[in-house]
Design a protein around this motif. Structure first.
Motif: not given
Ligand code: MV4
Length: 451
Positions: A161, A163, A170, A173, A205-208, A213, A237, A240, A282, A291-292, A441
């Motif tokens: 992924l 970012k 989001g 991304m 990042e590796r995509y999960l 969340h 959600q 987002h 995550l 994540m943040e 999610i």
């Molecule tokens: C991710 C992810 C999968 N893998 N990172 C979405 C918002 C941004 N703040 C980070 N997000 C994501 N990061 C990795 N490595 C999937 C999302 C994501 C997501 C995360 C939290 C809540 C809803 C989401 C919806 C789509 C994707």
């Protein structure tokens, strides 16, 4: 022990339900309040209930709730000694926090340095790695060109992924599932990042694929005391936008919660963070990945209040005034279960915003039912702002009682004249997967597509 005095008067730099929430905390603490409002919000509940109010500009947010000079003038004129930014708007704006300080007033939030640190997602991630918080495996920092992007992706392993460094929510991304998808995803991510944040730096990042969340609420004072108030599961959600949140997460047990909590407390104390904050993770296959970090009070804070008994807005005000935390981690016990249904003024099927006049209003009540809303019969929902008009926050001794009570409260809730997403929540409360706590999610968006 003598504590520093609380503020005499707080200016609330926000609108809607959160302005009302902050006003109520101030009232209970004996602090005078100043409401600011745009011309579109002159008849708003927070304006009516505040001790003083100042109209700071026309309806568009950029001319009112985001107008830093106008807000600071309002604080000067009214003699407010602190500014509470609420959520959204200027709540994570380090420039504004600095300006407030330079005006000799207190910004009710963390230091501008901590806001900046967490606003830059690469810096946030590096900081958390140094503090021992687990993060998603990925690039060491920003990725400067396409070739390096392909190389990095191969090292990380697919899917990856991309970012935006200045991102969040989001935007900017892009997923790449194989090496030949990387150049395109990289270019698109950079362009979107540039357009949305004015900064085109991206990282990888590796995509999960199927995470939940899960976010941890923290509270810290300026003397190095940091505690957490457990987690919230915000996986339900759409685009987002959180719709339905729970505390505690149906996916965690007490042991995992305690382990994560210890890691988080240590990191927050080491950072020297002051204020309330939220670490977003995550959670997939029993593993957490940071994540943040949000450096503000969050919309969904009431579910944490219901299961801990702690008033987070009061605590936020106390630590901003320089008081020492009176709570220790041992005081925090997670009791029962809480769910928040966000009531948006939108069509429950199309999600098209539905501003207008509330012709009939009746809020639900009873044991364990809390409604945070600025609505009343005759109120006009303006078309200029966020569509959140109420938060139905429900407590139960256990999750099953909580869900039954959500259903019953939704049934009582009457909001006529506009569309709301109450019918969606009524369906959610009956869904087998939701009742079982079995969702990630992507669950809601998949569900909506299948109908
Ligand atoms: C991710 C992810 C999968 N893998 N990172 C979405 C918002 C941004 N703040 C980070 N997000 C994501 N990061 C990795 N490595 C999937 C999302 C994501 C997501 C995360 C939290 C809540 C809803 C989401 C919806 C789509 C994707």
């Amino acid at each position: 022990m003598t504590q520093k005095p609380l503020f005499d008067k707080i200016l609330i730099a926000n609108r809607g339900e959160i302005a009302l929430r902050i006003l109520r905390a101030c009232r209970e603490m004996g602090i005078k309040t100043v409401a600011i409002h745009s011309t579109a919000d002159a008849d708003s509940m927070h304006v009516r209930l505040a001790d003083e109010s100042v109209c700071i500009g026309p309806a568009p947010s950029k001319d009112s709730y985001l107008n830093m000079a106008a807000i600071l003038s309002a604080a000067d004129i009214t003699g407010a000694d602190a500014i509470h930014p609420g959520v959204g708007f200027l709540s994570e704006n380090a420039t504004f926090a600095r300006m407030v300080e330079e005006h000799g007033k207190v910004f009710i939030g963390p230091t501008p340095e901590h806001i900046d640190m967490m606003g830059d997602k690469i810096t946030a991630k590096k900081t958390m790695i140094e503090l021992g918080v687990p993060v998603v495996p990925g690039s060491d920092g920003g990725i400067q060109d396409e070739e390096i992007a392909v190389e990095t992706a191969k090292k990380i392993g697919f899917p990856v992924l991309i970012k935006a460094t200045s991102g969040g929510g989001g935007k900017g991304m892009k997923v790449a599932r194989s090496a030949d998808e990387v150049p395109q995803a990289y270019k698109l991510a950079r362009a979107e990042a540039k357009a949305n944040f004015g900064n085109d730096e991206v990282y990888m990042e590796r995509y999960l694929g199927k995470p939940r969340h899960i976010e941890v609420q923290v509270l810290a004072d300026q003397y190095g005391n940091a505690i957490n108030l457990g987690e919230r599961d915000c996986s339900i959600q759409r685009r987002h936008q959180k719709i339905w949140e729970e505390a505690p997460s149906p996916a965690l047990n007490a042991k995992i919660r305690a382990e994560l909590g210890q890691v988080v407390n240590k990191a927050i104390a080491k950072m020297g963070y002051r204020g309330v904050g939220t670490l977003e993770f995550l959670y997939e296959n029993g593993e957490f990945f940071f994540m943040e970090m949000n450096t503000r009070i969050q919309v969904e804070h009431p579910i944490t209040e219901l299961v801990t008994g702690v008033d987070l807005v009061k605590e936020q005000i106390k630590v901003a005034a320089g008081q020492k935390l009176q709570l220790t981690q041992d005081d925090i016990k997670i009791n029962g279960h809480a769910i928040e249904c966000r009531i948006n003024a939108e069509n429950a099927e199309t999600f098209i915003p539905s501003p207008g006049e509330i012709t009939r209003y009746h809020a639900p009540g009873g044991w364990g039912v809390r409604v945070d809303s600025h609505m009343y019969q005759g109120y006009r929902v303006p078309p200029h702002y966020d569509s959140l008009v109420a938060k139905l926050v429900v407590y139960g001794h256990d999750r099953s009682e909580c869900i039954s009570r959500v259903e019953s409260a939704l049934r009582e809730y009457v909001i006529d004249g506009i569309d709301t997403i109450i019918p969606l929540h009524q369906k959610l409360a009956k869904e087998t997967d939701i009742v079982a706590g079995d969702y990630d999610i992507h669950w809601l968006e998949k569900k909506l597509k299948s109908h």
